[in-house]
Structures are given as C-alpha cells and as structure tokens.
Design a protein around this motif. Structure first.
Motif, PDB file in Angstrom:
ATOM      1  N   VAL A   1       0.880  -1.169   0.000  1.00  0.00           N
ATOM      2  CA  VAL A   1       0.000   0.000   0.000  1.00  0.00           C
ATOM      3  C   VAL A   1       0.918   1.219   0.000  1.00  0.00           C
ATOM      4  O   VAL A   1       1.723   1.389   0.917  1.00  0.00           O
ATOM      5  CB  VAL A   1      -0.924   0.024   1.230  1.00  0.00           C
ATOM      6  N   THR A   2       0.825   2.043  -1.030  1.00  0.00           N
ATOM      7  CA  THR A   2       1.749   3.173  -1.172  1.00  0.00           C
ATOM      8  C   THR A   2       0.994   4.426  -1.564  1.00  0.00           C
ATOM      9  O   THR A   2       0.192   4.413  -2.512  1.00  0.00           O
ATOM     10  CB  THR A   2       2.820   2.871  -2.239  1.00  0.00           C
ATOM     11  N   TYR A   3       1.272   5.500  -0.825  1.00  0.00           N
ATOM     12  CA  TYR A   3       0.672   6.794  -1.141  1.00  0.00           C
ATOM     13  C   TYR A   3       1.767   7.856  -1.227  1.00  0.00           C
ATOM     14  O   TYR A   3       2.731   7.851  -0.452  1.00  0.00           O
ATOM     15  CB  TYR A   3      -0.353   7.198  -0.071  1.00  0.00           C
ATOM     16  N   LEU A   4       1.602   8.731  -2.189  1.00  0.00           N
ATOM     17  CA  LEU A   4       2.479   9.875  -2.394  1.00  0.00           C
ATOM     18  C   LEU A   4       1.655  11.122  -2.119  1.00  0.00           C
ATOM     19  O   LEU A   4       0.718  11.434  -2.868  1.00  0.00           O
ATOM     20  CB  LEU A   4       3.017   9.862  -3.823  1.00  0.00           C
ATOM     21  N   LEU A   5       1.961  11.818  -1.023  1.00  0.00           N
ATOM     22  CA  LEU A   5       1.136  12.921  -0.540  1.00  0.00           C
ATOM     23  C   LEU A   5       1.876  14.244  -0.713  1.00  0.00           C
ATOM     24  O   LEU A   5       2.888  14.485  -0.044  1.00  0.00           O
ATOM     25  CB  LEU A   5       0.784  12.703   0.939  1.00  0.00           C
ATOM     26  N   PRO A   6       1.414  15.120  -1.605  1.00  0.00           N
ATOM     27  CA  PRO A   6       2.121  16.374  -1.867  1.00  0.00           C
ATOM     28  C   PRO A   6       1.792  17.443  -0.834  1.00  0.00           C
ATOM     29  O   PRO A   6       0.631  17.625  -0.447  1.00  0.00           O
ATOM     30  CB  PRO A   6       1.608  16.774  -3.252  1.00  0.00           C
ATOM     31  N   CYS A   7       2.805  18.166  -0.406  1.00  0.00           N
ATOM     32  CA  CYS A   7       2.592  19.180   0.634  1.00  0.00           C
ATOM     33  C   CYS A   7       3.048  20.550   0.149  1.00  0.00           C
ATOM     34  O   CYS A   7       3.788  20.680  -0.823  1.00  0.00           O
ATOM     35  CB  CYS A   7       3.340  18.807   1.909  1.00  0.00           C
ATOM     36  N   LEU A   8       2.599  21.554   0.857  1.00  0.00           N
ATOM     37  CA  LEU A   8       3.071  22.912   0.620  1.00  0.00           C
ATOM     38  C   LEU A   8       4.552  23.022   0.944  1.00  0.00           C
ATOM     39  O   LEU A   8       5.055  22.335   1.835  1.00  0.00           O
ATOM     40  CB  LEU A   8       2.316  23.902   1.521  1.00  0.00           C
ATOM     41  N   GLY A   9       5.243  23.885   0.229  1.00  0.00           N
ATOM     42  CA  GLY A   9       6.606  24.230   0.596  1.00  0.00           C
ATOM     43  C   GLY A   9       6.599  25.380   1.584  1.00  0.00           C
ATOM     44  O   GLY A   9       5.604  26.096   1.741  1.00  0.00           O
ATOM     45  N   ARG A  10       7.721  25.562   2.252  1.00  0.00           N
ATOM     46  CA  ARG A  10       7.803  26.593   3.293  1.00  0.00           C
ATOM     47  C   ARG A  10       7.636  28.001   2.735  1.00  0.00           C
ATOM     48  O   ARG A  10       7.202  28.921   3.426  1.00  0.00           O
ATOM     49  CB  ARG A  10       9.140  26.486   4.034  1.00  0.00           C
ATOM     50  N   ILE A  11       7.976  28.190   1.458  1.00  0.00           N
ATOM     51  CA  ILE A  11       7.917  29.534   0.879  1.00  0.00           C
ATOM     52  C   ILE A  11       6.490  29.900   0.494  1.00  0.00           C
ATOM     53  O   ILE A  11       6.173  31.063   0.276  1.00  0.00           O
ATOM     54  CB  ILE A  11       8.849  29.617  -0.343  1.00  0.00           C
ATOM     55  N   GLU A  12       5.600  28.924   0.433  1.00  0.00           N
ATOM     56  CA  GLU A  12       4.250  29.148  -0.059  1.00  0.00           C
ATOM     57  C   GLU A  12       3.290  29.575   1.038  1.00  0.00           C
ATOM     58  O   GLU A  12       3.460  29.221   2.213  1.00  0.00           O
ATOM     59  CB  GLU A  12       3.741  27.865  -0.733  1.00  0.00           C
ATOM     60  N   SER A  13       2.283  30.304   0.629  1.00  0.00           N
ATOM     61  CA  SER A  13       1.264  30.780   1.563  1.00  0.00           C
ATOM     62  C   SER A  13       0.499  29.598   2.147  1.00  0.00           C
ATOM     63  O   SER A  13       0.037  28.713   1.425  1.00  0.00           O
ATOM     64  CB  SER A  13       0.294  31.713   0.821  1.00  0.00           C
TER      65      SER A  13
END
Length: 763
Positions: free
Chosen positions: A508-520
């Motif tokens: 079971v594999t998930y790739l979860l995209p997150c905000l970067g520190r520079i982004e609002s």
C-alpha cells in the motif's frame, strides 16, 4: 517536461574564488531554467529576513542586521527549485510506469516539477493514480491501525517545521513507538552524542556574535563554499580584523581559500578577494584525530617546559581544575602518543602541526567549526570529543568568541530534536507528555536510521511513513534497501517533488504532496507561520507568501493532523483540527511541554536574529554526571575504523556545489571544475600512476569492507586531483551503493560516509 540529458563532461581546474561573479552567473542560470516568474524574485528579497521565510536549505544563523540580499547561491537555488513553474501532474504518471522511472537520474525526477495531487500506487499498471485526500487518509489509517507499532517507522526530514515535527513525534508516541529517525541520524548524531557526554548539551555553545570577538578559528571537515555559503560573510569579516583561520580538510575547498563578496560593489568591480584560511592542512580522511592529538601534544610539551622554567602556563590550569574531569587520563594519552604515528595517521608533517599549535597557544578566544568530515567516521564521536579536548585545554568554552560550532545541514534538523523527533526516551519529557495528553508513552528506545535500515532489509519493519526527505537514496546499502522496500506493507511519502524513494512502492503506497515553506499557508484562522531552529539554537519565524504550486496541496501540519485522526482513538485532551486551524495553538502546546525552552513562545517569533533558547555549557554549567566538562582519552589515532591495506583506499563521498543533500540542482560542480557529469573519481596523481590508471579512464569502485558482500559502482571517470594519497573522492548519493549498513560511527550510528573502504577495478 521530458527527461533531461546532461552536457558532455568537462573537467578542468577552476581558478576563481567562491562567491563573486561565479555565484551571480549561477543564479542567473537557474532562475530561467526553473522558469520562475517575478514572484520568485520578490521572495528572494524576503529570504532569511524578519517577517520573511527561512531558507529551506542550510541551518546557518540569520543575522540581526541583515544584508540587502540575505541569501547565498545555494539558498537561491533552493528557492528557485521550490518555486519552479514545472509540475508533476497525474497525467505524467499515466505516461510512465515506476519501473521506467527508475532509469531516470535524480536530477531528472525532481526537475520534472512540483507534485500537484495525492497519488496512490496501482500495482496492476505499475503507475501512480490520482486519489482524494480522504481516500488516502482512510486507507493509510485502516492499514496502520492493526499493525504492531514496533514494526512502523516515522521518518522526518530536517526541513520540517517545529510545529509539524512536534505533532509528528507526538502522533508516533501516542501510536505506540519511538521509531523516529531523522536526517540528524545521518550527519550530526555524533555531535549530539559527543557534546552531550563532554559538556552536557548536545549542540554547539556559540552564537553568531561570537564571530565578532574570536581571535582564532579552527576549521575541520566542512565545505563552507557549497554547504553554508552565508558563513563566508562572517569568515570574511573575521579575516578583515586579523582573525587566524586554520583549516584541516582533505580537499582544498575554494570557499576556505578565497572569497569575493557578491554584495560588495568594490570587490565585484575590481575582482577583489579575501583570503580565508591563514593555514590550510590537507589531512587524510579519518586523520583529524591524529592531527588534533599532535596539536595537543605540542601544547602539553610547551606547558611542561614553561612550568619547569617558571614561566606562565600554556594550558588554562585554573579552568581545568575548576571546570573539568578526566584531564590526567587524557594528558597521559597525549604524552604516550608517538610522533611518527601522529604524522603517519594525519598525513601532515610535524612542522605543520607545530604551526597550528603555536597559533592556538597564543589565541585568547577560539571557535572550533566542524562538519560531517568529523562526524561521519567510525570514530566520529571521538572526533567530536577531541575537538572538545582541545577547547578545554585552554578554557575555550563558556566565554565570548569561543566554543564548539557544529555546522548543521538541513534548516531545522536541530530544531526537530528540540521538540521530540528522537528515538531516545531520555531526550523527551515523556512524563510531561503523558500528563498533558493522557496516554502512556513508550519507554523502549526506538529505531535510528541504521536500525531502521536493518529492519527494512530483514523484514521486521513493515511500514514506513516519511515526512519529507529521500530516505532510500540517502542511506547506505542501496541495492538491498531498494529490493527490500517493495516488501513493505505500507509506504507513505509526504513530499514536494518526485524522488527515487517514491519509485519503490510497498503493498500500500501513497504519495502525498505538501506545501513548501515559501508558499502561503492559509488555514481556518487565516495565514499561518511556522518556526525553525538554526545551528546556534536560535528560533526563527517563517512566513510563506508565494502562491501554492497546486490548489490540491495540504500543509505538513494538516497532513499530520489528518493522519493522527485516522491512526489514533479520539482523545479529549488534544484537538488536531484546532491545531491545524491555528498553528499558534501548536506553539502553545510546545511551550507547555518545554516551558524552559519556549517561554512566551508566540510573542517571540519575529525577534531579529531569532530568539536564543539558551545553553548551559555556554554559562559553564555542565549537565554531566560529574558536574564538570569531561576530557576523553581517544582509543587511537585513526577515525576510519579499518586498517589500511594494499589496494585499499579511503573513499570520501562528496556533495557538489550544484546540490543540497540528495537534491541535485544540476551537473556543474564549479569549484572542482566538473561540468556535465557526476560520474567522477577524484584521485591523487601518484596513486593514479601507481595503479596504472590514466586521466579520463573509466573505472569501477568495489567495496573492500571484508564482509564478503559485493558492492560496486561502475562508470567513474578517473580525475587527477589535489587529494591526500590513499584517499578518493566521489559524489553522494550515487556512491552510497558502496557503503555497508554496518559501517557506522560507534555510539551514534551515523553512516561513516567520509571513510569507506574501497578498491579500484579497472574497466
């Protein structure tokens, strides 16, 4: 975007300084390559400034009085890398199987751009497919809940904020384990162990203002020009006022030789330079113990002669008597050390060690700056302890301008440890956490990086959750680790860009995209800020303002909070949703857990230069068992942990100035004169000749660890270089394949990547 091709290799000496027009050209190249817009230029102006964002690369401190441009070449690359206009969308994954993508280079994977949607691995097609956040969180929770908590690892990257790190560590402990390895396990855990044992604190004792009062700097095993270029401004200022800088490093790193300040119009116009090191000693890889022992031996000999002649002592006998323990045993080891052995193991003439010792003997306030060139050896902890020994001999801890100054890598790797990302119970106030949140915390030590690797390979680790990073690429034993990773029951990867770790799925594999520190980062209560801790224990706020790469991204605290709600039973003492809505509530919780470190936390966030969390050793309060600073007699003179033998070399894995850790920005290591390739083997000309090799020849390296396991790295270009005999240099992470998982620093378990036993195999 399609897979990029590197340029034809070019290898020729670079004659320019660090900084200068080379840095300007590098910045001018990467901004259009990443196709960043005007927003990126606005963000660069805000970088490392009050009410701005803290650089996502290194952890060098931010000054109270900032420069107009408070970023370096590497920091600008990191910002452009995060604000790139390229996107890795669900359509991309429909065009490529994971098996196909494994043939892509690290650079090509990340250069494809920011991840935009949560993705689930589909084994039938060998592709990632888009999914909803609710679907991802529900399946991850349902799969992890019934598992034995001891079989699950929660890894985190050193770029993660204090807020997300606190939540993550708390979630793991409430789940039932302390399997919390992080990037500190791979670099400065030797510092945490060594300094804690020697002076009672696991971090350096100095601050940025100590550069204004020191009169000498000892520099060991750190490439400032590539890994912490903003420090060059501080080193330049020191040299302008006559501070002696004595460097011990196997390679001549340009940033420690010459620097042109890109923010100084006169230097830029006249091509002016500042010479940084007043002495530069090319010690063997693993020879720093011997070099430091040589300096100590000179000091003791001169001290004995001074006392016999009725002259002032060379050593600070008053400080030693009042503040230290173990001095007699240490001095006995110094007196017993053989000069021939010191010269042989260090690779340095006795006269060079004497020059360094003379400067140290007359200096009044000395900083000892070091990096992974000390920590990533089998005797890495002893290296750190030997630095402390030298400082203690002349009272150079706990006064202005003096003390150990480890240079951390990731921007919050030190801060994560401060708020609970550790496998060690003794470093966490578990009783306070239990009272605060009404649960029984685990006391059993969790898995560090090496132990987590063992567990993945032997199958005892069943699930791996990664809050950032590229664990599979960063660790040793590459091929067995990649093969074993696909046997995991669960692999969860929280990331901003695609990397090689994502190409080896579990069941079971998930790739979860997150905000970067520079982004609002806008939550229910409005725009949020996060905090990080720098190398000198100063806490800084960071406010992102750039438009997010995708409307489908979640922040790291939001992802951790959602996972925690799925993984854990409801708890009336913790409201994960409220924390995600308002990060100030997380900081209130941090303050409650660590009241002495974070008093009035939310009201100190934007203090210029950050607010200092304090350091007892800097006050000469020693939180050791003896109540004093501890000398240590080293067990030997060589830090490699293996014997030299015919045909065996000491391999140092290196970073180029076109990368940050496993992130590859390009194929141009400007300072070493390498362009268009990373398949390079740096070797001394005499070793090249003795081995019957020629410049440009293609060879392989094989592990020479003596464990019967074949490890091989092919396709390396023989490149004559100014490097000590018997030592080789090649790039990380590509050469991790040569490093046994069991080749690590004693006590700290840091992979010993700066002295790997190898042999050259001609093609």
């Amino acid at each position: 975007m399609v897979k990029q091709k590197s340029d034809a290799p070019e290898i020729e000496p670079f004659e320019g300084p660090a900084g200068g027009w080379g840095s300007v050209r590098s910045l001018a190249e990467i901004l259009p390559r990443e196709r960043v817009g005007p927003e990126a230029l606005r963000e660069l102006v805000r970088q490392n400034k009050p009410d701005g964002f803290q650089c996502v690369s290194c952890a060098w401190p931010k000054p109270k009085h900032h420069h107009p441009a408070e970023f370096c070449e590497e920091g600008a690359k990191a910002t452009a890398w995060e604000l790139t206009s390229y996107r890795t969308t669900p359509d991309f994954f429909q065009q490529h199987t994971l098996t196909e993508l494994r043939d892509w280079k690290d650079y090509d994977l990340e250069q494809n751009g920011r991840l935009t949607h949560p993705m689930r691995y589909d084994a039938a097609t060998d592709k990632y497919v888009a999914c909803s956040w609710d679907e991802a969180f529900a399946e991850i929770g349902a799969t992890l809940r019934p598992m034995d908590p001891k079989s699950v690892v929660f890894y985190s990257s050193g770029r993660t904020s204090l807020e997300a790190s606190y939540m993550y560590g708390l979630m793991a402990r409430m789940y039932g384990n302390q399997n919390l390895p992080d990037s500190s396990n791979m670099c400065h855990e030797s510092t945490s162990v060594g300094l804690k044992a020697a002076i009672g604190v696991p971090v350096g004792t100095t601050r940025l203002e100590d550069f204004e009062t020191c009169d000498m700097i000892l520099f060991f095993g750190q490439n400032v020009g590539s890994n912490a270029p903003r420090m060059l401004h501080d080193l330049r200022s020191c040299r302008k006022r006559g501070v002696e800088i004595v460097t011990f490093n196997p390679l001549k790193e340009r940033g420690l030789e010459r620097f042109t300040d890109p923010q100084n119009p006169i230097e830029m116009a006249t091509l002016g330079e500042t010479n940084i090191s007043t002495q530069y000693h090319q010690v063997k890889a693993g020879g720093d113990l011997a070099a430091m022992m040589g300096i100590a031996k000179f000091l003791v000999e001169w001290h004995d002669a001074a006392i016999a002649a009725g002259q002032p002592p060379v050593l600070d006998t008053t400080f030693i008597a009042e503040h230290t323990h173990g001095f007699d045993a240490f001095v006995a080891s110094v007196r017993a050390a053989d000069w021939d052995a010191i010269v042989q193991e260090s690779g340095l003439p006795k006269a060079e060690l004497e020059e360094s010792a003379r400067l140290y003997a007359k200096a009044k306030a000395v900083l000892a700056i070091y990096g992974m060139g000390l920590t990533q050896h089998v005797k890495g902890v002893e290296n750190v302890r030997m630095v402390v020994n030298l400082l203690l001999m002349r009272g150079n801890i706990g006064k202005p301008g003096a003390g150990p100054t480890p240079v951390r890598g990731h921007s919050n790797v030190q801060g994560q440890r401060t708020v609970g990302i550790t496998e060690k119970t003794e470093l966490v106030p578990v009783e306070r956490l239990e009272k605060q949140y009404g649960f029984t915390a685990p006391r059993e030590k969790g898995l560090n990086t090496v132990e987590a690797c063992r567990g993945v390979i032997d199958g005892s680790v069943k699930a791996f959750v990664a809050l950032g990073g590229n664990f599979l690429r960063a660790v040793p034993e590459t091929e067995p680790m990649e093969a074993a990773w696909t046997k995991l029951d669960v692999s969860v990867q929280i990331a901003t860009k695609l990397n090689r770790n994502h190409l080896f799925p579990g069941k079971v594999t998930y790739l979860l995209p997150c905000l970067g520190r520079i982004e609002s980062d806008v939550q229910a209560s409005g725009p949020q800020i996060v905090t990080v801790e720098d190398s000198t224990s100063c806490i800084h706020a960071s406010r992102g303002k750039a438009h997010p790469a995708s409307d489908h991204l979640l922040s790291e605290p939001a992802i951790v909070g959602a996972l925690a709600k799925q993984l854990l039973p409801p708890n009336p003492k913790i409201d994960w949703d409220a924390w995600v809505a308002d990060y100030a509530l997380i900081r209130d919780a941090i303050e409650e857990t660590y009241p002495k470190i974070f008093p009035d936390f939310n009201n100190k966030l934007f203090k210029p230069g950050g607010y200092w969390k304090g350091n007892k050793a800097s006050e000469r309060i020693w939180l050791t068992e003896s109540g004093k600073a501890e000398f240590l007699a080293p067990s030997g003179l060589c830090a490699t942990g293996f014997d030299d033998a015919e045909g065996r070399f000491r391999l140092m894995t290196l970073r180029s100035n076109d990368q940050f850790n496993t992130t590859i920005y390009g194929y141009h290591d400007r300072f070493r004169g390498v362009k268009g390739t990373r398949d390079v083997l740096f070797i001394h000309t005499e070793d090249m000749t003795a081995a019957g090799l020629s410049d440009g020849q293609i060879v392989a390296l094989e592990s020479d660890a003596g464990d019967g396991i074949t490890r091989r790295r092919d396709g390396l270009i023989v490149t004559p270089y100014d490097i000590p005999r018997g030592c080789l240099g090649a790039y990380y992470p590509e050469c991790n394949v040569l490093m046994p998982v069991e080749h690590y620093a004693e006590e700290s378990f840091v992979p010993a990547a700066k002295s790997v036993p190898v042999k050259i195999v001609a093609g």
